[in-house]
Scaffold this active site. Sequence first.
Site, PDB file in Angstrom:
ATOM      1  N   GLU A 161       0.828  -1.204   0.000  1.00  0.00           N
ATOM      2  CA  GLU A 161       0.000   0.000   0.000  1.00  0.00           C
ATOM      3  C   GLU A 161       0.864   1.256   0.000  1.00  0.00           C
ATOM      4  O   GLU A 161       0.609   2.212  -0.742  1.00  0.00           O
ATOM      5  CB  GLU A 161      -0.913   0.030   1.241  1.00  0.00           C
ATOM      6  N   CYS A 208      -2.057  -3.882   7.516  1.00  0.00           N
ATOM      7  CA  CYS A 208      -1.653  -4.209   8.891  1.00  0.00           C
ATOM      8  C   CYS A 208      -2.035  -3.086   9.856  1.00  0.00           C
ATOM      9  O   CYS A 208      -2.179  -1.929   9.470  1.00  0.00           O
ATOM     10  CB  CYS A 208      -0.163  -4.503   8.963  1.00  0.00           C
ATOM     11  N   CYS A 240       0.076   0.106   8.202  1.00  0.00           N
ATOM     12  CA  CYS A 240      -0.403   0.588   6.906  1.00  0.00           C
ATOM     13  C   CYS A 240      -1.814   1.163   7.005  1.00  0.00           C
ATOM     14  O   CYS A 240      -2.173   2.082   6.274  1.00  0.00           O
ATOM     15  CB  CYS A 240      -0.384  -0.555   5.894  1.00  0.00           C
ATOM     16  N   THR A 294      20.887 -38.863   2.661  1.00  0.00           N
ATOM     17  CA  THR A 294      21.059 -38.015   1.478  1.00  0.00           C
ATOM     18  C   THR A 294      22.362 -37.232   1.560  1.00  0.00           C
ATOM     19  O   THR A 294      23.093 -37.105   0.579  1.00  0.00           O
ATOM     20  CB  THR A 294      19.872 -37.039   1.334  1.00  0.00           C
ATOM     21  N   LEU A 299      22.391 -27.824  -1.217  1.00  0.00           N
ATOM     22  CA  LEU A 299      21.078 -27.398  -0.710  1.00  0.00           C
ATOM     23  C   LEU A 299      20.960 -25.884  -0.627  1.00  0.00           C
ATOM     24  O   LEU A 299      20.507 -25.318   0.371  1.00  0.00           O
ATOM     25  CB  LEU A 299      20.796 -28.022   0.667  1.00  0.00           C
ATOM     26  N   GLY A 301      14.862 -39.212   1.041  1.00  0.00           N
ATOM     27  CA  GLY A 301      14.892 -40.491   0.358  1.00  0.00           C
ATOM     28  C   GLY A 301      13.654 -41.284   0.719  1.00  0.00           C
ATOM     29  O   GLY A 301      12.684 -40.753   1.292  1.00  0.00           O
TER      30      GLY A 301
END
Length: 380
Positions: free
Chosen positions: A51, A86, A95, A211, A219, A306
Site C-alpha cells: 500500500e 496491517c 499501513c 542423502t 542445498l 529419500g
Amino acid sequence: MHQVFMKRAMELAKKGLGFTSPNPCVGAVIVKGGEVVAEGYHKKAGDEHAEIKAMRELMKKTGLVTMDFDPALFENATLYVTLEPCSHNGKTAPCSKAVVAAGFKKVYIGMKDPFKKVNGRGISFLKKNGIDVQILKVGTELADDIRGLNQPFIKWATTDLPYLIMKTGMSLDGKIATSGGESKWITGEKARKDARRERSLCDAVMVGVGTVLADDPELAAEGIYRKKDLLRVIIDPKLRVPLGKQVFRDENVVVFCSKLASVRNLEKFRKAGVKVKCFGGEVLSVKAMLKYLAKMGVQSVFVEGGSGMHGHIYDAFLKDRQLVDKVLFYQAPKIFGGEKSLSVVGGEGVSKLTSVQSLENVEYEVLDGDLKISGTFNSH
C-alpha cells in the site's frame, strides 16, 4: 472492473514470491477515474508494504517529495490491496493508519490477514475512520487465487506449523535408485533446475542423513534467489554425518537428533558451532520438528528426502492431516525394476485402499520428456 483491478494487484503480489517471508506477498493498486494511477508490491521483509509503495509511487509521479501523504492527492482515489492492511508496529509502521491519513474513501481487500496481531483489526480501523471497506467473498475463484499465493503464511499463522512440500525425482515405476543404489541422475537437467527453483521459494530445505552421506548436496537457493538464506535442516538421529559436508559451510543449518546421539557426538557438533536440537525417543516426531521450525519463523519446508524420510513423514501425515500440504514429483520415462530398488515412499504406508490419500488441484507439466506432477492435500 473491481475484479480487473484486484487481479492486477494479485499479479503484482506474485513478484514477491520467495522473497517476503516471514511476511506475506501483497500487491496494491490505486485507481482514479477508472484508471490505475499507481502500483506497488511488497518486495522483502523490512521493506515498505504494498500500500505504501503504491502511495509513494503516486506522489512521485506528481512531484511530491514529502514523507507525509497529502489527502488532496488521494481524493476520489480507490485502493485495491490483496491483503488486509496491517494495524500493528513491526519493522514498518501500520499501513491502516497511512491509508486513513491519505484520505481514501474506498478500499477493496482480497482477504483478511490471519496473523494474530492483525486478524481483522486493520479492517475495523479503516471502517471506524469512515472508509468504505469491501472484502472479496471467500470461496470465489479470485479469492481462492489470492489465498493460494500465501498458503505457507496462512498455515503458519493459523496452525503454528509450516507448509510442507514433499519433493522427489523418480522413474516411471516409482523408483528413486537402482538395485545397486545409483540415483544420479534419474530426471533431466530441466526438471532438476525446476526443482531447485521450487526449493528456492521456500524458507527451509529438509533432508535425511542418508542423502547428505550419499550426495553431499549444497542445498542452496539458486537463480534470482541465490542470495537468500535458505535454512538447511538435517535429520540425523545419531549425529553421524561428517562436519566437512557442504551443508555445514555456514551457520544457516540446524541438525535434529534423537536420544540415540552420543554425548561425544553432541559435544563435537556444539564445539563446531552447529545448531543441534535433540528430541526425546529413538524416532523423531515429525510434528515436534515442524513445530520447532515454525517457532523459528520458518513458514515453508521443502523436503528432499529419500525413501525412508518420505515414508516417515507420510506415515505421520496419515495420523495427522495437518502435517503435509503439497506433493511435487518429477517422473522420468525410465523403468528400473527390481525388488531391491528403492521406492519413493517407504515406511508402513496404508494397508487398505480406503486409507489412500488422494491429491487435489493436480497439475501436470512436461519438462523435456520428464513429467512434473504437483498436487495438494486437503487438511480436513
